[in-house]
Motif scaffolding. Structure first.
Motif, PDB file in Angstrom:
ATOM      1  N   UNK A   1       1.229  -1.372   0.088  1.00 44.65           N
ATOM      2  CA  UNK A   1      -0.540   0.263  -0.114  1.00 44.65           C
ATOM      3  C   UNK A   1       0.352   1.730  -0.128  1.00 44.65           C
TER       4      UNK A   1
ATOM      5  N   UNK B   1       2.540   2.647   2.118  1.00 42.16           N
ATOM      6  CA  UNK B   1       1.844   3.393   2.724  1.00 42.16           C
ATOM      7  C   UNK B   1       3.210   4.558   4.018  1.00 42.16           C
ATOM      8  N   UNK B   2       3.083   5.544   2.882  1.00 41.38           N
ATOM      9  CA  UNK B   2       2.930   6.464   3.258  1.00 41.38           C
ATOM     10  C   UNK B   2       2.352   7.306   4.683  1.00 41.38           C
ATOM     11  N   UNK B   3       2.884   8.357   5.119  1.00 42.28           N
ATOM     12  CA  UNK B   3       2.584   9.099   6.254  1.00 42.28           C
ATOM     13  C   UNK B   3       1.698  10.167   6.065  1.00 42.28           C
ATOM     14  N   UNK B   4       0.267  10.146   5.922  1.00 40.80           N
ATOM     15  CA  UNK B   4      -0.405  10.891   4.949  1.00 40.80           C
ATOM     16  C   UNK B   4      -0.118  12.473   5.580  1.00 40.80           C
ATOM     17  N   UNK B   5       0.246  12.439   7.073  1.00 42.00           N
ATOM     18  CA  UNK B   5       0.292  14.023   7.116  1.00 42.00           C
ATOM     19  C   UNK B   5       1.695  14.262   7.131  1.00 42.00           C
ATOM     20  N   UNK B   6       1.963  13.745   6.252  1.00 44.39           N
ATOM     21  CA  UNK B   6       4.296  14.044   5.916  1.00 44.39           C
ATOM     22  C   UNK B   6       3.371  14.713   4.213  1.00 44.39           C
TER      23      UNK B   6
ATOM     24  N   UNK C   1       8.353  12.442   5.144  1.00 44.14           N
ATOM     25  CA  UNK C   1       8.116  10.520   4.208  1.00 44.14           C
ATOM     26  C   UNK C   1       9.517  10.353   3.822  1.00 44.14           C
TER      27      UNK C   1
ATOM     28  N   UNK D   1      12.118  10.466   6.971  1.00 43.25           N
ATOM     29  CA  UNK D   1      11.715  10.297   8.393  1.00 43.25           C
ATOM     30  C   UNK D   1      12.814   9.322   9.208  1.00 43.25           C
ATOM     31  N   UNK D   2      12.663   8.013   8.022  1.00 42.45           N
ATOM     32  CA  UNK D   2      13.561   7.548   8.430  1.00 42.45           C
ATOM     33  C   UNK D   2      14.791   7.804   9.268  1.00 42.45           C
TER      34      UNK D   2
ATOM     35  N   UNK E   1      11.998   6.539   0.217  1.00 41.29           N
ATOM     36  CA  UNK E   1      11.996   5.951   1.268  1.00 41.29           C
ATOM     37  C   UNK E   1      13.365   5.404   1.299  1.00 41.29           C
TER      38      UNK E   1
END
Lengths: 371, 293
Positions: free
Chosen positions: A83, A85-90, A95, A98-99, A146
């Motif tokens: 999916x 899995x991207x962070x929707x709020x960033x 994104x 982030x790591x 990412x």
């Protein structure tokens, strides 16, 4: 011992063992594809490599370091999810970094890595957008960005293309392959799509029912399937399996099948017959790929043993580049792949050429390859 | 023929719609009537109420009843007005709402994304607490507050409402986070984020609607609660609802209906305000996860 070594690994949920003694060694820079139908354990194995699921027994090691019980973030791996899995709020930039942020990389280094990855994936104009504003293909790129930005030892892909439409899927497939060739990273890729497996991999592990059915290069898997499952799972249309009777005479072997009228045809088997000795008269399954059953003009000129036979065509399916024909042999539907302009009409006799070099034999009881 | 029938269809539609709106309007007026009477009577002198029609508009407009209700009306034995109790209610409701929302969110997060053996039983027990009537817990709660030394104080009331609210807020957040993709949590784990970091950076920023739901629900319940306020508060920590009761039901002197009306509106204003500000999230939040996309 390979770069990523999966040694005698099993996985159980309670008393149910879902993965049985998996042994795979992946060399550095290899592109390993785990392929199989849903529920075969391929995603479970990937999650175990990632550290998202525990290992019941056995060892998984990356770069000679055992990873059992090591937290996912400390394995130096990156994963692309189905999916995305991207962070929707960033934003896209947040994104991707982030790591790095979580691993305490200073801001200037993060920005530098971000710029490099964004350029590589051509997503620089998207960096300030939110994932909700991106198309499927763009999200896919961000998800790969990412993973790339952390420069991991191993990339894990979990069916990354299955949410894309057919055209985009083919494009992204090529792009993933390009990326692998350019960066030379080690990749483990899970898919249920055998074409993705064939096109992308340097090696394939075909899985079913928690077992690795066969591990080999795409060509080995395609030409020399170890059992009926691998033969019918890989390839589209899948391999024809024709009931046949084995005739062994010294070093020569042949199989006898019934043609569309029920009359027997004898086909010589060019493969070494020594391991078939003693099986004379047994029922076997003759496996023949659709492209090895074609019109005489389209037959492989370098093949040693081509048998010509005429059979009644039941259905023709012109696909543009080829014409698929369905005929009956040994009481089963058999699909052949002819040239687009080959003459074949439904209900009429047609000349067919069968390339016996490519034929394989299976034992119908054990489902294993016998010749 | 077809033209005629389509015109027909349109005109019936219009008639039906006019009728529907008319009925809706009537109902709206009917439901608004009590509020109208409260408002009208809170701005007229007492003599107009006792001497005449309650439904009439005021002849003399005055804000004196509001001033009296706020700062000088007799509440119990003290002529303090409702002001100190209004402040009591705020000091009680805000921390209780915030605490129960935070804990509900954490519970929902753990129950969906960090599942442990027996998580369903824990959730079931928490859910069960939603169905326990207030009256049943009065005596054990009083004992507990006594043991904790919080009896008759605002912190005691905060604790009661906080504990009682956790069941509901957990239910909201658990259902909301159940629809939240677990792959995001896994991605964040691989990225190296820990338990609280994932909660704070990934889940909470996407929880706006359900936070609004939890906030409205908890605030309305806690602000409007009378039973716990009347049972566990002493004279200094009584909430607005108890004070309003004391104002209205005082048995000595003249019944100042206009002051009572003003006080009642004051008691209702904060919940109305919360609903108006956050209300559009309420329906959205309650529906979240029920429909895909």
């Amino acid at each position: 011992m390979g770069f990523l070594s999966i040694d005698n690994v099993t996985k159980s949920y309670g008393a149910t063992e879902v993965l049985h003694r998996v042994d795979i060694d992946v060399e550095e820079g290899e592109f390993l594809v785990l392929v199989g139908p849903s529920g075969c354990g391929k995603s479970t194995l990937l999650n175990m490599i990632a550290g998202l699921e525990g290992i019941t027994s056995g060892t998984i090691a990356i770069n000679e370091k055992p990873m059992n019980g090591v937290h996912p973030s400390k394995r130096n791996i990156a994963m692309v999810f189905q999916s995305y899995a991207l962070y929707p709020n960033m934003t896209v930039a947040q994104n991707i970094t982030f790591g790095l942020e979580m691993h305490g990389t200073p801001k200037p280094e993060r920005d530098e890595a971000l710029a490099k990855v964004a350029e590589l994936l051509q997503i620089t104009p998207l960096l300030s957008r939110k994932p909700g504003q991106l198309s499927g293909g763009q999200r896919q790129r961000v998800a790969m960005g990412r993973a790339l930005v952390r420069n991991p030892d191993v990339f894990l892909f979990d069916e990354p293309l299955s949410n894309l439409d057919a055209k985009l899927r083919v494009d992204m497939r090529t792009e993933i392959k390009k990326l692998h060739q350019r960066l030379g990273t080690t990749i483990v890729y899970v898919t249920h799509d055998q074409i993705e497996a064939m096109t992308l991999s340097t090696r394939i592990a075909v899985m079913n029912g928690g077992y690795v059915q066969q591990l080999g290069t795409p060509k080995e898997i395609y030409d020399n399937p170890a059992n009926i499952f691998v033969a019918s799972f890989m390839g589209s249309p899948s391999m024809n399996l024709i009931p046949a009777k084995l005739r062994v005479n010294g070093a020569d072997a042949a199989v006898e099948i019934a043609d569309s009228k029920g009359a027997p045809i004898t086909l010589p088997v060019p493969a070494d017959a020594s391991n078939l000795a003693g099986r004379n008269g047994e029922e076997v399954l003759l496996g023949i790929r659709p492209e090895a059953l074609t019109d005489p003009e389209g037959a492989d000129r370098n093949a040693n043993t081509v048998v010509q036979l005429s059979n009644v065509i039941d259905v023709t399916e012109p696909a543009g580049s080829d014409t698929f024909v369905t005929t009956t042999m040994g009481g089963c539907d058999v699909i052949g792949r002819m040239r687009a302009d080959a003459e074949a009409r439904p209900g009429e006799l047609s000349e067919l050429a069968m390339n016996m070099d490519k034929a394989v034999l299976f034992d119908p009881k054990t489902e294993d390859r016998i010749g | 023929m077809s033209i005629a029938s389509s015109e027909n269809a349109v005109s019936t539609n219009r008639v039906a719609r006019t009728f529907v709106y008319l009925v809706l309007l009537l109902f709206a007026l009917f439901y608004l009537l009590p509020l109208f009477i409260m408002l009208v009577n809170s701005v007229k002198p007492l003599s107009e109420i006792t001497g005449g029609n309650m439904i009439a508009m005021p002849e003399v407009w005055t804000l004196d009843p509001w001033r009296a209700a706020w700062s000088s009306a007799q509440i119990g034995v003290e002529p303090t007005g409702l002001r100190p109790y209004f402040i009591n209610s705020i000091i009680m409701a805000v921390p209780a709402v915030v605490l129960s929302t935070i804990f509900g969110a954490l519970n929902g997060y753990v129950l969906t994304k960090w599942q442990f053996r027996g998580h369903n039983i824990v959730f079931g027990l928490l859910l069960f607490s939603c169905f326990i009537p207030f009256q049943i817990v009065l005596i054990p709660m009083a004992q507990s507050l006594g043991v904790l030394g919080l009896a008759g104080s605002t912190p005691g009331l905060i604790l009661v409402h906080f504990v009682y609210g956790i069941g509901f807020t957990t239910l909201y957040f658990r259902n909301y986070y159940a629809a939240f993709p677990t792959e995001l949590v896994r991605a964040a784990q691989i990225d190296g984020a820990g338990f609280f970091r994932i909660f704070w950076r990934i889940l909470l920023p996407s929880s706006g609607p359900i936070i609004a739901v939890s906030f409205i629900w908890q605030f309305t319940n806690i602000w409007n609660d009378f039973l716990f306020g009347a049972s566990f508060a002493d004279a200094d920590s009584q909430p607005m609802t108890v004070a309003l009761n004391n104002l209205v039901s005082s048995s000595t002197g003249v019944k100042e209906y206009n002051v009572h009306f003003a006080g009642a509106i004051m008691a209702a204003l904060p919940t109305l305000l919360v609903y108006i500000v956050a209300g559009r999230y309420f329906v959205r939040g309650l529906m979240a996860g029920s429909v895909k996309g």
